[in-house]
Scaffold this motif. Sequence first.
Motif, PDB file in Angstrom:
ATOM      1  N   LEU A 102       0.755  -0.919   0.236  1.00  0.00           N
ATOM      2  CA  LEU A 102       0.058   0.232   0.098  1.00  0.00           C
ATOM      3  C   LEU A 102       1.096   1.314  -0.406  1.00  0.00           C
ATOM      4  CD1 LEU A 102      -2.817  -1.203   2.717  1.00  0.00           C
ATOM      5  CD2 LEU A 102      -3.066  -1.597   0.484  1.00  0.00           C
ATOM      6  N   ALA A 103       1.844   1.644   0.669  1.00  0.00           N
ATOM      7  CA  ALA A 103       2.485   2.472   0.828  1.00  0.00           C
ATOM      8  C   ALA A 103       3.126   2.715  -0.519  1.00  0.00           C
ATOM      9  CB  ALA A 103       3.743   2.203   1.681  1.00  0.00           C
ATOM     10  N   ASN A 104       3.265   1.615  -1.927  1.00  0.00           N
ATOM     11  CA  ASN A 104       4.648   1.543  -2.936  1.00  0.00           C
ATOM     12  C   ASN A 104       3.041   1.825  -3.919  1.00  0.00           C
ATOM     13  OD1 ASN A 104       6.908   0.715  -1.665  1.00  0.00           O
ATOM     14  ND2 ASN A 104       6.737  -1.768  -2.534  1.00  0.00           N
ATOM     15  N   ARG A 105       1.789   1.961  -3.294  1.00  0.00           N
ATOM     16  CA  ARG A 105       1.275   2.080  -4.761  1.00  0.00           C
ATOM     17  C   ARG A 105       0.862   3.882  -4.325  1.00  0.00           C
ATOM     18  NH1 ARG A 105      -2.923  -1.112  -6.373  1.00  0.00           N
ATOM     19  NH2 ARG A 105      -1.703  -3.370  -7.459  1.00  0.00           N
ATOM     20  N   LEU A 106       0.708   4.296  -2.968  1.00  0.00           N
ATOM     21  CA  LEU A 106      -0.036   5.701  -2.838  1.00  0.00           C
ATOM     22  C   LEU A 106       1.680   6.419  -2.580  1.00  0.00           C
ATOM     23  CD1 LEU A 106      -1.726   5.252   0.421  1.00  0.00           C
ATOM     24  CD2 LEU A 106      -2.498   5.486  -0.951  1.00  0.00           C
ATOM     25  N   SER A 107       2.968   6.345  -2.852  1.00  0.00           N
ATOM     26  CA  SER A 107       4.396   6.926  -2.546  1.00  0.00           C
ATOM     27  C   SER A 107       3.850   7.349  -4.155  1.00  0.00           C
ATOM     28  CB  SER A 107       5.796   6.327  -2.331  1.00  0.00           C
ATOM     29  OG  SER A 107       6.544   7.031  -2.680  1.00  0.00           O
ATOM     30  N   ASP A 108       4.046   6.313  -5.322  1.00  0.00           N
ATOM     31  CA  ASP A 108       3.789   6.651  -6.522  1.00  0.00           C
ATOM     32  C   ASP A 108       3.460   7.411  -7.744  1.00  0.00           C
ATOM     33  OD1 ASP A 108       6.232   4.480  -6.589  1.00  0.00           O
ATOM     34  OD2 ASP A 108       4.440   2.927  -7.534  1.00  0.00           O
ATOM     35  N   LEU A 109       2.231   7.830  -6.129  1.00  0.00           N
ATOM     36  CA  LEU A 109       0.986   8.700  -6.737  1.00  0.00           C
ATOM     37  C   LEU A 109       1.341   9.943  -6.295  1.00  0.00           C
ATOM     38  CD1 LEU A 109      -2.194   6.702  -5.666  1.00  0.00           C
ATOM     39  CD2 LEU A 109      -1.414   7.596  -8.526  1.00  0.00           C
ATOM     40  N   GLY A 110       2.939  10.249  -5.378  1.00  0.00           N
ATOM     41  CA  GLY A 110       3.471  11.675  -5.010  1.00  0.00           C
ATOM     42  C   GLY A 110       2.575  12.045  -3.287  1.00  0.00           C
ATOM     43  N   ALA A 111       1.983  10.523  -2.983  1.00  0.00           N
ATOM     44  CA  ALA A 111       1.831  10.795  -1.342  1.00  0.00           C
ATOM     45  C   ALA A 111       2.908  11.282  -0.149  1.00  0.00           C
ATOM     46  CB  ALA A 111       0.878   9.746  -1.004  1.00  0.00           C
ATOM     47  N   GLU A 112       2.580  12.295   0.661  1.00  0.00           N
ATOM     48  CA  GLU A 112       3.813  11.258   1.677  1.00  0.00           C
ATOM     49  C   GLU A 112       3.544  10.727   2.452  1.00  0.00           C
ATOM     50  OE1 GLU A 112       7.346  13.444   3.272  1.00  0.00           O
ATOM     51  OE2 GLU A 112       5.885  14.246   1.686  1.00  0.00           O
ATOM     52  N   VAL A 113       4.412   9.409   2.751  1.00  0.00           N
ATOM     53  CA  VAL A 113       4.393   8.212   2.935  1.00  0.00           C
ATOM     54  C   VAL A 113       4.912   8.256   5.443  1.00  0.00           C
ATOM     55  CG1 VAL A 113       4.461   5.369   3.034  1.00  0.00           C
ATOM     56  CG2 VAL A 113       3.051   7.798   1.210  1.00  0.00           C
ATOM     57  N   GLU A 114       4.551   8.120   5.000  1.00  0.00           N
ATOM     58  CA  GLU A 114       5.085   7.611   7.267  1.00  0.00           C
ATOM     59  C   GLU A 114       4.979   6.220   7.377  1.00  0.00           C
ATOM     60  OE1 GLU A 114       4.612   9.822  10.085  1.00  0.00           O
ATOM     61  OE2 GLU A 114       3.938  11.750   8.973  1.00  0.00           O
TER      62      GLU A 114
END
Length: 386
Positions: free
Chosen positions: A32-44
């Motif tokens: 899930l982190a990779n999916r959201l990071s690929d969209l430009g999300a700020e991920v923790e």
Amino acid sequence: MTDLTATKDLLGELIALPTVSADSNLEMIALLANRLSDLGAEVEVQADETGTKANLLARIGPEEPGGIMLSGHSDVVPVEDQDWTSDPFVMREDGGRLFGRGTCDMKGFIAACVAMAPRFAATPLRRPVTFAFTHDEEVGCLGARNLSDILKDHATRPALAIIGEPTEMRIIEGHKGCCEYTTRFTGLEGHGSRPELGVNAVEYAVRYVSRLLELRDHLRHRAPPGSAFEPPWSTINIGRLTGGHVHNVIPGVAEVDWEMRPVQDSDRDFVKGEIEAYIARDLLPAMRRVHPGADVVTQVIGEVAGLEPMDDNAARDLVARLTGANGTDLVSFGTEAGLFQQIGMSAVICGPGSIAQAHRPDEFIELDQLSQCLKMLHGLADQIAA
């Protein structure tokens, strides 16, 4: 690819990851982190102290406090001793339903949220959307407790939380808390013919349970005026009492598993204060007169905060606008929502699927429920577009 197809595809991937609470959820969190990071999300990614579990916090939109948090738990309950008609960790579609462990509780909501993330990422947002996916909800909301501690002082803490537990897309604005305890009694073994020379742990456990049942009766008279819960008062249940081996031996060890479902924090504090005073005043002195090493120790298995219905609830009002629902309900099961409410967030529960399917063999979610959830999320994107 439609949003529903994307949700189904992602849900199949999530079901294939058997994130039972006893096991790690890191692979699911990484996906899930990779999916959201690929969209430009700020991920923790927030690992727990063991390093085998983690929460995910990801933000799309402006870097500022406020906004909406979409929240779900990544863990599922075990499948052992359940009679499934197909592999619980291989999603199966049949008759407009998707079968598999976690489909409704609650990977369906998580999949819908992440499938909609590209829409949020492509939309200029006035307020941020935060995705919060936690570990160990099923065993005491452990991940959400850690997350709420972090969010309390977080620079971009959301203002509203939508917790997507399976409610058939009904709006739930309240539930009781759930507090689970194991109380252990250490006495002194001896021959059954001389009970005065031992400390019978089972007898003291019985006295302890009797006091809990007295307190249960008191709770009936403490129900808040107009309480809409069923029953309207806080409850206590004795789940297990064990101890002893044979007829003629004084048992030296006993355990009581019990739970309390408070409608208000003051009831929880009342019961804990009264039972601790009873131990200190009555039980321990009597036990230690015979054996100084005797003891009574209570282990907190989990203390999940209730979600208190509020007259002013911006999250409830937002979801009502998005779904067109005219009313709200209360539920008997617990969620992570109360933990977020305790740190000042407005919280509501609304998600696809039915709680009647949760934890059961052949757990499923209906495609129509996922479609309704996606419609709500589309409306959310429109509502907060710049």
